[in-house]
Design a protein around this motif. Structure first.
Motif, mmCIF file in Angstrom:
data_model
loop_
_atom_site.group_PDB
_atom_site.id
_atom_site.type_symbol
_atom_site.label_atom_id
_atom_site.label_comp_id
_atom_site.label_asym_id
_atom_site.label_seq_id
_atom_site.Cartn_x
_atom_site.Cartn_y
_atom_site.Cartn_z
ATOM 1 N N HIS A 43 18.432 19.128 -17.091
ATOM 2 C CA HIS A 43 17.656 20.370 -17.080
ATOM 3 C C HIS A 43 16.211 20.120 -17.499
ATOM 4 C CE1 HIS A 43 16.499 24.542 -17.694
ATOM 5 N NE2 HIS A 43 16.132 24.221 -18.929
ATOM 6 N N PHE A 44 16.020 19.414 -18.606
ATOM 7 C CA PHE A 44 14.661 19.206 -19.113
ATOM 8 C C PHE A 44 13.882 18.203 -18.257
ATOM 9 C CE2 PHE A 44 16.420 20.991 -23.060
ATOM 10 C CZ PHE A 44 15.417 21.888 -23.369
ATOM 11 N N SER A 45 14.586 17.290 -17.601
ATOM 12 C CA SER A 45 13.903 16.269 -16.811
ATOM 13 C C SER A 45 13.521 16.762 -15.423
ATOM 14 C CB SER A 45 14.792 15.024 -16.673
ATOM 15 O OG SER A 45 15.058 14.468 -17.936
ATOM 16 N N THR A 46 14.313 17.671 -14.880
ATOM 17 C CA THR A 46 14.082 18.110 -13.507
ATOM 18 C C THR A 46 13.450 19.489 -13.417
ATOM 19 O OG1 THR A 46 16.320 19.025 -13.378
ATOM 20 C CG2 THR A 46 16.017 16.749 -12.663
ATOM 21 N N LYS A 47 13.490 20.241 -14.523
ATOM 22 C CA LYS A 47 12.934 21.598 -14.556
ATOM 23 C C LYS A 47 13.542 22.450 -13.449
ATOM 24 C CE LYS A 47 10.297 20.422 -17.969
ATOM 25 N NZ LYS A 47 10.603 20.858 -19.336
ATOM 26 N N LYS A 48 12.725 23.058 -12.619
ATOM 27 C CA LYS A 48 13.215 24.021 -11.652
ATOM 28 C C LYS A 48 13.793 23.385 -10.389
ATOM 29 C CE LYS A 48 10.034 27.664 -13.149
ATOM 30 N NZ LYS A 48 8.955 28.600 -12.741
ATOM 31 N N LYS B 194 27.503 17.594 -22.182
ATOM 32 C CA LYS B 194 26.472 18.571 -22.547
ATOM 33 C C LYS B 194 25.104 17.893 -22.625
ATOM 34 C CE LYS B 194 29.773 21.310 -25.253
ATOM 35 N NZ LYS B 194 30.115 21.841 -26.594
ATOM 36 N N VAL B 195 25.092 16.678 -23.162
ATOM 37 C CA VAL B 195 23.835 15.938 -23.241
ATOM 38 C C VAL B 195 23.332 15.633 -21.833
ATOM 39 C CG1 VAL B 195 22.721 13.832 -24.081
ATOM 40 C CG2 VAL B 195 24.472 14.947 -25.466
ATOM 41 N N TRP B 196 24.234 15.246 -20.945
ATOM 42 C CA TRP B 196 23.837 14.977 -19.569
ATOM 43 C C TRP B 196 23.173 16.206 -18.950
ATOM 44 C CZ3 TRP B 196 28.714 12.289 -17.033
ATOM 45 C CH2 TRP B 196 28.940 11.065 -17.689
ATOM 46 N N ILE C 51 30.453 11.931 -8.604
ATOM 47 C CA ILE C 51 29.251 12.715 -8.847
ATOM 48 C C ILE C 51 29.539 13.779 -9.900
ATOM 49 C CG2 ILE C 51 28.168 12.319 -6.607
ATOM 50 C CD1 ILE C 51 29.341 14.993 -5.687
ATOM 51 N N PHE C 52 28.503 14.113 -10.660
ATOM 52 C CA PHE C 52 28.596 15.066 -11.764
ATOM 53 C C PHE C 52 27.800 16.319 -11.420
ATOM 54 C CE2 PHE C 52 26.484 16.533 -15.775
ATOM 55 C CZ PHE C 52 27.603 17.056 -16.395
ATOM 56 N N ASN C 53 28.432 17.475 -11.630
ATOM 57 C CA ASN C 53 27.767 18.766 -11.434
ATOM 58 C C ASN C 53 27.253 19.240 -12.787
ATOM 59 O OD1 ASN C 53 27.111 21.501 -11.160
ATOM 60 N ND2 ASN C 53 28.697 21.866 -9.620
ATOM 61 N N PRO C 54 25.933 19.265 -12.998
ATOM 62 C CA PRO C 54 25.406 19.614 -14.319
ATOM 63 C C PRO C 54 25.553 21.095 -14.675
ATOM 64 C CG PRO C 54 23.616 19.338 -12.764
ATOM 65 C CD PRO C 54 24.860 18.943 -12.036
ATOM 66 N N LEU C 55 25.868 21.927 -13.699
ATOM 67 C CA LEU C 55 25.987 23.356 -13.983
ATOM 68 C C LEU C 55 27.361 23.737 -14.518
ATOM 69 C CD1 LEU C 55 24.002 24.903 -10.987
ATOM 70 C CD2 LEU C 55 23.199 24.300 -13.276
ATOM 71 N N ASN C 56 28.427 23.137 -13.975
ATOM 72 C CA ASN C 56 29.764 23.483 -14.451
ATOM 73 C C ASN C 56 30.487 22.327 -15.132
ATOM 74 O OD1 ASN C 56 30.590 21.803 -12.368
ATOM 75 N ND2 ASN C 56 31.209 23.472 -11.016
#
Length: 339
Positions: A86-91, A79-81, A160-165
């Motif tokens: 999200h906050f580092s890459t924005k859109k 969750k932290v990742w 690789i890590f998928n930050p969405l799921n």
């Protein structure tokens, strides 16, 4: 008087060579340069790397930040990742975005970055995570066979890590993804009066306008508890040039000017004065001992960034080079719990 064309012929060129997984020891002080928000987890800091191949991400994280590709002491870390990404890459984050992380077939790597020479020793890393066991991965995106992952210095595949799921997948090392680098937080960096701070290098540099031979410059920096400023790659060279080029110190190097770099060569072997393994190679056809000078800008081909010239007074066929230089030392900092 030696003809100009002959002088140019005697130059040896500095060429940047690419190598994988060969820089074992990071710089020994001050890896971080700013507060770690929001990428903070139990004393560690998460840094988003630009898209690059797996080995490049491993090397950049280990060498530039004294860290490792992110591991997970608990599933809460996922969750932290995702929040950090999200906050580092924005859109810029999309459903196709993936991030290299430090998982192999035995689980997340519980390894100490930097080796014995790193200031971030085993005790400090354990203090950061307060955990010796790391979680296993249950959620694989495409039913990947994780046994093909191995604990290699240069692995053929990576995770690789998928930050969405919050799921994981296996990809070949040659694919380009963002990297999720993890390191210990450090405090603000400071330099003494008269020294310039170069934050990305965690280094302080002092410009000396006096034009002297290399051996004199080396002695001067040693007297100031420092060493001649040494660029490890094109990016670091640009940072050093940003300090000295605006001063417009003219000199006789390659007609465009230049400054001493902390590199010495003997034949085709190049040594770095800061003790690191240089990735600049000297292309020379003789076995003479020479010293490295970086030019104020690249010349000829984009990768030709400097020359190897005599370290002291030149002989009959060698011109004597007296150049300005910069001394470099680690920025002062406390290695506490962050800023």
């Amino acid at each position: 008087m030696l003809h100009l064309s002959s002088v140019i012929w005697l130059f040896s060129l500095f060429v940047l060579i690419n190598s994988l997984c060969d820089r074992r020891t990071p710089r020994k002080e001050g890896y971080l340069r700013e507060p770690c928000v929001p990428g903070f987890y139990e004393g560690s800091c998460l840094i988003i790397l630009e898209k690059m191949k797996l080995h490049e991400a491993m090397e950049k994280c280990r060498y530039d930040y004294g860290g490792r590709l992110a591991t997970a002491p608990s599933k809460d870390a996922f969750k932290v990742w995702a929040r950090t990404i999200h906050f580092s890459t924005k859109k810029s984050i999309t459903e196709k975005s993936r991030f290299w992380v430090g998982y192999d077939k035995s689980g997340f790597k519980n390894v100490i970055p930097g080796g014995e020479d790193s200031t971030f020793d085993e005790k400090r890393w354990k203090d950061v995570f307060n955990a010796d066991k790391f979680v296993k991965i249950d959620d694989w995106e495409n039913d990947e066979n994780k046994n093909q992952l191995g604990n290699f210095d240069c692995p053929p595949e990576g995770t690789i890590f998928n930050p969405l799921n919050h799921k994981f997948d296996v990809e070949g090392y040659n694919r380009k993804f963002h990297g999720l680098c993890e390191t210990v937080r450090s405090a603000k960096l400071q330099c003494d009066s008269g020294w310039y701070l170069i934050p990305p290098l965690r280094m302080c540099v002092k410009v000396h306008r006096d034009k002297i031979i290399f051996l004199q410059a080396h002695a001067k920096c040693n007297s100031e508890d420092s060493f001649i400023a040494t660029a490890q790659n094109i990016y670091e060279l640009k940072l050093l040039r940003n300090v000295i080029v605006p001063l417009k110190i003219t000199n006789n190097l390659r007609s465009i000017g230049g400054f001493w770099g902390g590199l010495k060569s003997e034949g085709r072997t190049t040594y770095s004065m800061d003790g690191t393994n240089p990735i600049f190679s000297v292309n020379t056809d003789d076995n003479k001992k020479k010293c490295g000078a970086f030019t104020y800008r690249n010349f000829g081909h984009d990768e030709l960034v400097g020359v190897a010239v005599p370290c002291n007074e030149g002989g009959f066929w060698d011109t004597t080079y007296k150049l300005p230089f910069m001394c470099q030392r680690f920025a002062d900092q406390s290695n506490g719990g962050g800023t």
